[in-house]
Write an enzyme that holds these catalytic residues in place. Structure first.
Site, PDB file in Angstrom:
ATOM      1  N   LYS A  34       0.842  -1.201   0.000  1.00  0.00           N
ATOM      2  CA  LYS A  34       0.000   0.000   0.000  1.00  0.00           C
ATOM      3  C   LYS A  34       0.877   1.251   0.000  1.00  0.00           C
ATOM      4  O   LYS A  34       2.089   1.166   0.251  1.00  0.00           O
ATOM      5  CB  LYS A  34      -0.903  -0.020   1.235  1.00  0.00           C
ATOM      6  CG  LYS A  34      -0.138  -0.017   2.554  1.00  0.00           C
ATOM      7  CD  LYS A  34      -1.041  -0.291   3.751  1.00  0.00           C
ATOM      8  CE  LYS A  34      -0.226  -0.356   5.017  1.00  0.00           C
ATOM      9  NZ  LYS A  34      -1.041  -0.733   6.191  1.00  0.00           N
ATOM     10  N   TYR A 258      17.407  30.563   5.448  1.00  0.00           N
ATOM     11  CA  TYR A 258      16.167  31.243   5.812  1.00  0.00           C
ATOM     12  C   TYR A 258      16.104  31.513   7.314  1.00  0.00           C
ATOM     13  O   TYR A 258      16.532  30.695   8.120  1.00  0.00           O
ATOM     14  CB  TYR A 258      14.962  30.374   5.446  1.00  0.00           C
ATOM     15  CG  TYR A 258      14.642  30.379   3.971  1.00  0.00           C
ATOM     16  CD1 TYR A 258      14.410  31.567   3.289  1.00  0.00           C
ATOM     17  CD2 TYR A 258      14.562  29.187   3.272  1.00  0.00           C
ATOM     18  CE1 TYR A 258      14.106  31.569   1.932  1.00  0.00           C
ATOM     19  CE2 TYR A 258      14.252  29.174   1.924  1.00  0.00           C
ATOM     20  CZ  TYR A 258      14.027  30.366   1.257  1.00  0.00           C
ATOM     21  OH  TYR A 258      13.724  30.350  -0.077  1.00  0.00           O
ATOM     22  N   MET A 306      13.184  24.050   0.264  1.00  0.00           N
ATOM     23  CA  MET A 306      12.432  23.148  -0.612  1.00  0.00           C
ATOM     24  C   MET A 306      13.368  22.279  -1.455  1.00  0.00           C
ATOM     25  O   MET A 306      13.115  21.093  -1.663  1.00  0.00           O
ATOM     26  CB  MET A 306      11.514  23.958  -1.535  1.00  0.00           C
ATOM     27  CG  MET A 306      10.567  23.091  -2.339  1.00  0.00           C
ATOM     28  SD  MET A 306       9.548  24.045  -3.484  1.00  0.00           S
ATOM     29  CE  MET A 306       8.467  24.926  -2.385  1.00  0.00           C
TER      30      MET A 306
HETATM   31  C1  LIG Z   1      -0.197  -1.659   6.869  1.00  0.00           C
HETATM   32  C2  LIG Z   1      -0.769  -2.874   7.449  1.00  0.00           C
HETATM   33  C3  LIG Z   1       0.060  -3.961   7.785  1.00  0.00           C
HETATM   34  C4  LIG Z   1       1.560  -3.898   7.723  1.00  0.00           C
HETATM   35  O1  LIG Z   1       2.035  -3.258   8.881  1.00  0.00           O
HETATM   36  P1  LIG Z   1       3.621  -3.111   9.167  1.00  0.00           P
HETATM   37  O2  LIG Z   1       3.677  -2.531  10.522  1.00  0.00           O
HETATM   38  O3  LIG Z   1       4.120  -2.167   8.127  1.00  0.00           O
HETATM   39  O4  LIG Z   1       4.202  -4.456   9.045  1.00  0.00           O
HETATM   40  C5  LIG Z   1      -0.552  -5.124   8.210  1.00  0.00           C
HETATM   41  N1  LIG Z   1      -1.897  -5.215   8.325  1.00  0.00           N
HETATM   42  C6  LIG Z   1      -2.711  -4.177   8.042  1.00  0.00           C
HETATM   43  C7  LIG Z   1      -4.192  -4.331   8.204  1.00  0.00           C
HETATM   44  C8  LIG Z   1      -2.178  -2.978   7.595  1.00  0.00           C
HETATM   45  O5  LIG Z   1      -2.985  -1.952   7.340  1.00  0.00           O
END
Ligand SMILES: *Cc1c(COP(=O)(O)O)cnc(C)c1O
Length: 367
Positions: A34, A258, A306
């Site tokens: 993700k 800055y 930036m």
């Molecule tokens: C993101 C996520 C994981 C992975 O978590 P990590 O701490 O990055 O290993 C596992 N299960 C769910 C439901 C998640 O949303």
């Protein structure tokens, strides 16, 4: 060309997935990709993760991107679909759905025939104390009303939960969540189960169950505040590198950058590095933040801009020149250490990398 780069270490990705296999040899692995593979670029990791069993994403758009890259591996939408209109698209793309509320179950029932024809499983999310997503469960019996209708309708179910404190072994809520989960496992031994993120994979071998869901460990960062990736047998995947674009001296009393927030107390040699918050480097003000140049820890001075940062190279001035590589984090400076210095976590630093740095894959053997 401005050489501000995200190098993705292909061998490290493979190594970290192997590490999951070693720790959880009898479980299937849902590789969490993700948020654009935690900022690494999903297109850069899929091939290295070809040994994973499932890919986990947060939403349908992320799944479609994976399909567009030509990948046919099972995908789980860990927050399910957000509307009934997404159901046929999820089905056409063979995405399994998490369900965490009744409306999603109603949508599933509407598409029951197609869903089951496609041989997809339902990931049923229960809330055992995290109090974020999921059906709230107080006792194992509370699950009957949710799971029975699904089973009677012919769905295959994977019961899942998420820990609120997996990174803190001694937290009292862990035992409450574990007991509830185990009670459900005992009540429904014929179902499948999944509850372990990276931290839980390390902490509770007896809870690996049917599917583990590693994220951060695949990218070589530590889920624990007090353990490094080396302690955990992981290798850093993202090497965030830039280069020196100017070197000059300031006199005592002169300020830098800055808001003139840094004032030199002696003659100093300063280098300007081609990286800033526009690339995803954090701007938050801190006292002691470092970059790495050829093995030297070098201090950042003045505000983060930036497109640039300024660093104090007084002690190594005769060793560095314009064009030299500077590492923000990676194999020479640990992303967990950088995160700690900025009072955040590696997850955030990795995810907030912008599209400006060039991406390239390194350490991929050509055979
Ligand atoms: C993101 C996520 C994981 C992975 O978590 P990590 O701490 O990055 O290993 C596992 N299960 C769910 C439901 C998640 O949303």
């Amino acid at each position: 060309m401005r050489h501000t780069e995200i190098c993705i270490d292909y061998t490290a990705l493979q190594h970290n997935l192997q590490r999951v296999r070693q720790l959880a040899p009898t479980s299937q692995v849902v590789a969490m990709v993700k948020a654009n593979a935690y900022g690494h670029g999903v297109e850069n990791v899929l091939d290295a993760f070809h040994d994973a069993d499932v890919f986990g994403v947060a939403c349908l758009q992320e799944a479609l991107q994976i399909r567009q890259l030509g990948c046919n591996k099972p995908i789980t939408l860990i927050e399910g679909v957000f509307s009934v209109e997404e159901m046929p698209i999820a089905l056409a793309n063979k995405c399994e759905c998490m369900v965490h509320q009744q409306q999603q179950i109603d949508w599933l029932l509407q598409y029951k025939a197609q869903y089951q024809q496609a041989n997809l499983k339902v990931w049923l999310k229960i809330n055992t104390g995290m109090n974020r997503l999921g059906f709230k469960i107080q006792t194992a019996d509370d699950i009957d009303a949710i799971v029975q209708p699904l089973l009677q309708a012919g769905f295959k179910c994977i019961i899942t939960m998420h820990f609120a404190n997996a990174d803190e072994l001694q937290h009292p809520l862990n035992q409450q969540q574990i007991q509830l989960f185990k009670a459900i496992q005992n009540k429904y031994p014929e179902l499948q189960y999944s509850c372990c993120n990276s931290a839980a994979i390390y902490n509770w071998a007896d809870l690996h169950a049917d599917y583990v869901r590693p994220g951060i460990m695949l990218y070589g960062a530590s889920p624990f505040a007090d353990k490094s990736c080396h302690d955990l047998g992981l290798k850093a995947v993202m090497h965030f590198n830039s280069q020196i674009m100017q070197i000059f001296q300031v006199n005592a009393g002169e300020s830098i950058g800055y808001a003139s927030s840094f004032v030199a107390d002696k003659t100093m040699t300063v280098a300007v590095v081609a990286v800033g918050y526009g690339d995803g480097y954090p701007r938050a003000y801190q006292q002691d933040n470092f970059v790495n140049i050829a093995g030297h820890q070098v201090k950042i001075i003045g505000r983060i801009s930036m497109d640039m940062i300024t660093i104090d190279i007084t002690d190594i001035a005769n060793e560095v020149k314009i064009g030299d590589t500077v590492q923000l984090w990676g194999d020479k400076i640990n992303v967990d250490d950088v995160a700690q210095a900025y009072q955040t976590i590696a997850y955030e630093l990795l995810c907030r990398i912008t599209t400006r740095p060039m991406r390239k894959i390194i350490n991929k053997s050509t055979q």
